[in-house]
Design an enzyme around this catalytic site. Structure first.
Site, mmCIF file in Angstrom:
data_model
loop_
_atom_site.group_PDB
_atom_site.id
_atom_site.type_symbol
_atom_site.label_atom_id
_atom_site.label_comp_id
_atom_site.label_asym_id
_atom_site.label_seq_id
_atom_site.Cartn_x
_atom_site.Cartn_y
_atom_site.Cartn_z
ATOM 1 N N ASP A 1 -65.270 0.321 -11.203
ATOM 2 C CA ASP A 1 -66.177 1.437 -11.506
ATOM 3 C C ASP A 1 -66.316 2.428 -10.347
ATOM 4 O O ASP A 1 -67.169 3.322 -10.410
ATOM 5 C CB ASP A 1 -67.573 0.888 -11.850
ATOM 6 C CG ASP A 1 -67.570 0.223 -13.215
ATOM 7 O OD1 ASP A 1 -66.643 0.493 -14.001
ATOM 8 O OD2 ASP A 1 -68.490 -0.571 -13.489
ATOM 9 N N HIS B 1 -47.547 8.099 12.020
ATOM 10 C CA HIS B 1 -48.609 8.109 11.016
ATOM 11 C C HIS B 1 -49.441 6.823 11.066
ATOM 12 O O HIS B 1 -49.870 6.300 10.040
ATOM 13 C CB HIS B 1 -48.022 8.315 9.609
ATOM 14 C CG HIS B 1 -47.693 9.751 9.345
ATOM 15 N ND1 HIS B 1 -46.963 10.166 8.265
ATOM 16 C CD2 HIS B 1 -48.002 10.873 10.037
ATOM 17 C CE1 HIS B 1 -46.840 11.484 8.302
ATOM 18 N NE2 HIS B 1 -47.458 11.931 9.370
ATOM 19 N N ASP C 1 -55.673 11.824 16.326
ATOM 20 C CA ASP C 1 -55.282 12.983 15.509
ATOM 21 C C ASP C 1 -56.256 12.990 14.342
ATOM 22 O O ASP C 1 -56.134 12.180 13.419
ATOM 23 C CB ASP C 1 -53.836 12.800 15.040
ATOM 24 C CG ASP C 1 -53.318 13.978 14.225
ATOM 25 O OD1 ASP C 1 -54.136 14.777 13.739
ATOM 26 O OD2 ASP C 1 -52.088 14.072 14.050
ATOM 27 N N ASP D 1 -57.437 20.379 12.364
ATOM 28 C CA ASP D 1 -56.401 19.380 12.668
ATOM 29 C C ASP D 1 -56.185 19.387 14.183
ATOM 30 O O ASP D 1 -55.549 20.298 14.712
ATOM 31 C CB ASP D 1 -55.120 19.775 11.910
ATOM 32 C CG ASP D 1 -54.003 18.759 12.066
ATOM 33 O OD1 ASP D 1 -54.167 17.791 12.818
ATOM 34 O OD2 ASP D 1 -52.950 18.960 11.423
ATOM 35 N N HIS E 1 -40.567 15.313 15.525
ATOM 36 C CA HIS E 1 -41.238 16.103 14.476
ATOM 37 C C HIS E 1 -41.272 17.568 14.888
ATOM 38 O O HIS E 1 -40.926 17.924 16.011
ATOM 39 C CB HIS E 1 -42.640 15.557 14.180
ATOM 40 C CG HIS E 1 -43.595 15.552 15.352
ATOM 41 N ND1 HIS E 1 -44.232 16.686 15.806
ATOM 42 C CD2 HIS E 1 -44.024 14.534 16.147
ATOM 43 C CE1 HIS E 1 -45.026 16.356 16.818
ATOM 44 N NE2 HIS E 1 -44.909 15.065 17.063
ATOM 45 N N HIS F 1 -47.244 23.330 11.543
ATOM 46 C CA HIS F 1 -47.290 23.483 10.083
ATOM 47 C C HIS F 1 -48.409 24.459 9.788
ATOM 48 O O HIS F 1 -49.307 24.678 10.617
ATOM 49 C CB HIS F 1 -47.495 22.133 9.379
ATOM 50 C CG HIS F 1 -48.708 21.359 9.820
ATOM 51 N ND1 HIS F 1 -49.991 21.683 9.430
ATOM 52 C CD2 HIS F 1 -48.841 20.274 10.633
ATOM 53 C CE1 HIS F 1 -50.846 20.814 9.972
ATOM 54 N NE2 HIS F 1 -50.178 19.957 10.723
ATOM 55 N N HIS G 1 -51.649 20.377 5.482
ATOM 56 C CA HIS G 1 -50.303 20.967 5.495
ATOM 57 C C HIS G 1 -50.367 22.055 4.431
ATOM 58 O O HIS G 1 -50.092 21.813 3.264
ATOM 59 C CB HIS G 1 -49.231 19.931 5.157
ATOM 60 C CG HIS G 1 -49.090 18.872 6.204
ATOM 61 N ND1 HIS G 1 -48.199 17.837 6.112
ATOM 62 C CD2 HIS G 1 -49.722 18.690 7.394
ATOM 63 C CE1 HIS G 1 -48.305 17.057 7.181
ATOM 64 N NE2 HIS G 1 -49.226 17.557 7.970
ATOM 65 N N GLU H 1 -48.342 21.574 18.064
ATOM 66 C CA GLU H 1 -48.524 20.139 18.323
ATOM 67 C C GLU H 1 -47.288 19.446 18.883
ATOM 68 O O GLU H 1 -46.749 18.536 18.250
ATOM 69 C CB GLU H 1 -49.001 19.426 17.065
ATOM 70 C CG GLU H 1 -48.217 19.758 15.797
ATOM 71 C CD GLU H 1 -48.701 18.936 14.599
ATOM 72 O OE1 GLU H 1 -48.856 17.712 14.746
ATOM 73 O OE2 GLU H 1 -48.916 19.530 13.535
ATOM 74 N N TYR I 1 -42.820 10.640 22.654
ATOM 75 C CA TYR I 1 -43.068 9.254 22.234
ATOM 76 C C TYR I 1 -41.956 8.398 22.826
ATOM 77 O O TYR I 1 -40.784 8.601 22.515
ATOM 78 C CB TYR I 1 -43.075 9.159 20.700
ATOM 79 C CG TYR I 1 -43.933 10.244 20.081
ATOM 80 C CD1 TYR I 1 -45.301 10.062 19.901
ATOM 81 C CD2 TYR I 1 -43.368 11.478 19.730
ATOM 82 C CE1 TYR I 1 -46.087 11.078 19.368
ATOM 83 C CE2 TYR I 1 -44.151 12.491 19.196
ATOM 84 C CZ TYR I 1 -45.504 12.289 19.010
ATOM 85 O OH TYR I 1 -46.281 13.296 18.498
ATOM 86 N N ARG J 1 -49.420 13.354 22.071
ATOM 87 C CA ARG J 1 -49.334 14.586 21.284
ATOM 88 C C ARG J 1 -50.584 15.410 21.601
ATOM 89 O O ARG J 1 -51.671 14.848 21.806
ATOM 90 C CB ARG J 1 -49.281 14.271 19.775
ATOM 91 C CG ARG J 1 -49.156 15.501 18.912
ATOM 92 C CD ARG J 1 -48.723 15.212 17.455
ATOM 93 N NE ARG J 1 -49.630 14.393 16.681
ATOM 94 C CZ ARG J 1 -49.457 13.104 16.425
ATOM 95 N NH1 ARG J 1 -48.384 12.459 16.879
ATOM 96 N NH2 ARG J 1 -50.329 12.434 15.705
ATOM 97 N N GLU K 1 -52.506 18.804 20.086
ATOM 98 C CA GLU K 1 -52.461 19.681 18.902
ATOM 99 C C GLU K 1 -53.691 20.563 18.835
ATOM 100 O O GLU K 1 -54.824 20.083 18.914
ATOM 101 C CB GLU K 1 -52.390 18.815 17.631
ATOM 102 C CG GLU K 1 -52.425 19.630 16.358
ATOM 103 C CD GLU K 1 -52.288 18.751 15.115
ATOM 104 O OE1 GLU K 1 -52.623 17.557 15.199
ATOM 105 O OE2 GLU K 1 -51.849 19.273 14.079
HETATM 106 N N1 GLY Z 1 -52.367 15.942 11.843
HETATM 107 C C1 GLY Z 1 -52.073 15.306 10.633
HETATM 108 C C2 GLY Z 1 -50.804 15.779 9.997
HETATM 109 O O1 GLY Z 1 -50.334 16.854 10.320
HETATM 110 O O2 GLY Z 1 -50.242 15.075 9.172
#
Ligand code: GLY
Length: 460
Positions: free
Chosen positions: A35, A242, A259, A270, A353, A357, A364, A407, A411, A428, A430
């Site tokens: 529920d 992630h 992040d 972000d 990466h 974005h 995004h 960003e 790594y 990172r 950002e």
């Molecule tokens: N900072 C989270 C992403 O860009 O996915």
């Protein structure tokens, strides 16, 4: 006064072409388990055109500017359980739409709204079952062709129009995004301070303690949600792009990568910061941190009206590649110069990466990353990593009011030839940038980014 939503509806109507009609549903409610539902979040396109956050709603806009809202009817019993509904009677005055009906009338009214229109616009591939629902409405229209009614003969992706509109943020949107970024920056400050304070007091710190601090600060300042699942990654977890905030211990001597950003009034922020758990960078951490920070400054310098979307990425890559050679993470003997590193993408094991974005209602955010209508003149070339032939396409020209993240990161996983001092360091940094005529406005710098300033903050 015409609301921003009415202005957007009018601007969209003007692009539909004679005989055009657009259908925009909001997002469905989603069950989590039994529920319990997931917290409801409206559809971004729908909200952009209405400012309306109730579920079970649809908007129809015709090229002549006429707009019809379908929304939940007033229902005393449901409102006792779920909350007050606007209802169709109040909707035209509240939202400025031309007319409103109960959503229960959708199947009856929609075919009528589609009759004698030539082009049907709706967002493609964004809502489950939308095109089959539209087919049903069209089949009702078709059934009346014998009576002299005409049926839309073409379908167009509404995202192509709305994505372009949403890509450039107006003053109201920029103001909301500044406020969202300010709240998120404050949350990062609190998480940094909590980490140092708990460790100073000899307490056990876990990633979730820091996540709780973020969530507390978001809600304390009125943000409705996190804009995405927060990443709070202690030590080696920072090398998992992630990673989600979990239970791992946050130890003195480790870095923590956070992040996280809130969503305020429909707009995302972000921010990523990487900081020493106890407030003091080690030598190796500081070396890599300063390289990433220099890369971010280079990216910010490259962000201005008339530059390309890829320019900040290319600027960051140069600085990161130089840093990888300077630190011995890449050897000069094997990899040559910065130009060679860039050409062969030798940086890829440490930076895999993109630097930016779009940011807006969605973290995004929508919007094409290539410049529409620009001819592709460059020849296809082989990607050095995959060997596949890639046709480069000219990236988007930046315009005032576009918003993007900056960003860069590094790594470092253990590996042969990788200096051990840098193993398991993930960094990172950002920030959120509004493109301006002279450069860019970094709206998320309410949390320090310079290593000395982070250390000072965490001592306090
Ligand atoms: N900072 C989270 C992403 O860009 O996915």
């Amino acid at each position: 006064m015409t609301s921003i939503y009415a202005q957007r509806r009018a601007a969209l109507a003007a692009q539909l072409g004679a005989g055009g009609v657009a259908i925009i549903p909001t997002a469905p409610e989603r069950a989590r388990n039994r529920d319990a539902d997931f917290p409801y979040r409206h559809d971004s396109y729908f909200y952009y055109l209405t400012g309306f956050t109730e579920p079970n709603a649809w908007l129809v806009i015709s090229a002549n500017g006429h707009s019809t809202l379908f929304c939940q009817p007033k229902d005393l019993e449901r409102e006792i359980w779920d909350g007050i509904r606007l209802g169709p009677a109040a909707a035209p005055a509240a939202l400025g739409v031309s007319q409103a009906h109960s959503v229960g009338e959708l199947n009856k009214e929609l075919p009528t709204l589609l009759e004698n229109q030539s082009t049907l616009w709706f967002p493609f591939a964004t809502h489950d079952n939308l095109s089959s629902q539209i087919d049903q409405w069209l089949s009702h229209v078709r059934a009346r062709v014998r009576m002299g009614v005409s049926c839309p003969s073409s379908q167009q992706d509404l995202c192509t129009l709305l994505d372009e509109m949403r890509l450039v943020k107006d003053a109201h949107e920029q103001d909301t995004m500044r406020r969202a970024a300010r709240i998120s920056a404050g949350a990062h400050v609190r998480a940094m301070q909590l980490s140092a304070r708990m460790l100073r007091q000899g307490q056990e710190v876990r990633e979730y303690h820091l996540e709780a601090e973020l969530l507390h600060e978001f809600r304390l300042h009125g943000a409705q949600f996190p804009a995405y699942t927060s990443i709070v990654a202690a030590g080696a977890n920072a090398c998992v792009l992630h990673y989600r905030a979990d239970t791992a211990p946050v130890r003195a001597g480790d870095l923590v990568l956070i992040d996280a950003g809130c969503e305020l009034d429909g707009y995302a922020s972000d921010i990523t910061r990487t900081f020493p758990a106890n407030g003091k960078f080690t030598g190796a951490q500081r070396t890599l941190y300063d390289i990433v920070l220099a890369a971010q400054y280079a990216a910010a310098d490259a962000t201005r009206v008339g530059a390309r979307f890829n320019d900040p990425h290319d600027a960051a890559l140069k600085v990161l590649s130089q840093g990888l050679l300077d630190t011995g993470l890449l050897s000069h003997d094997k990899h040559g110069s910065v130009d060679d590193v860039l050409e062969k993408k030798a940086y890829f094991p440490f930076y895999m990466h993109r630097t930016s974005h779009w940011l807006g209602m969605d973290v995004h955010d929508c919007g094409s990353y290539v410049e529409p209508g620009e001819a592709n003149t460059a020849p296809a070339k082989a990607d050095p990593l995959t060997g596949q032939m890639v046709q480069p396409r000219p990236s988007r020209v930046l315009r005032e009011g576009m918003v993007l993240t900056l960003e860069p990161g590094l790594y470092v996983r253990p590996g042969e030839g990788v200096p051990e001092a840098f193993w398991h360091i993930g960094i990172r940094i950002e920030d959120d940038a509004i493109v301006t005529a002279k450069g860019c406005e970094l709206i998320s710098r309410g949390v320090p980014v310079d290593a000395d300033e982070i250390e000072a903050l965490m001592r306090g």
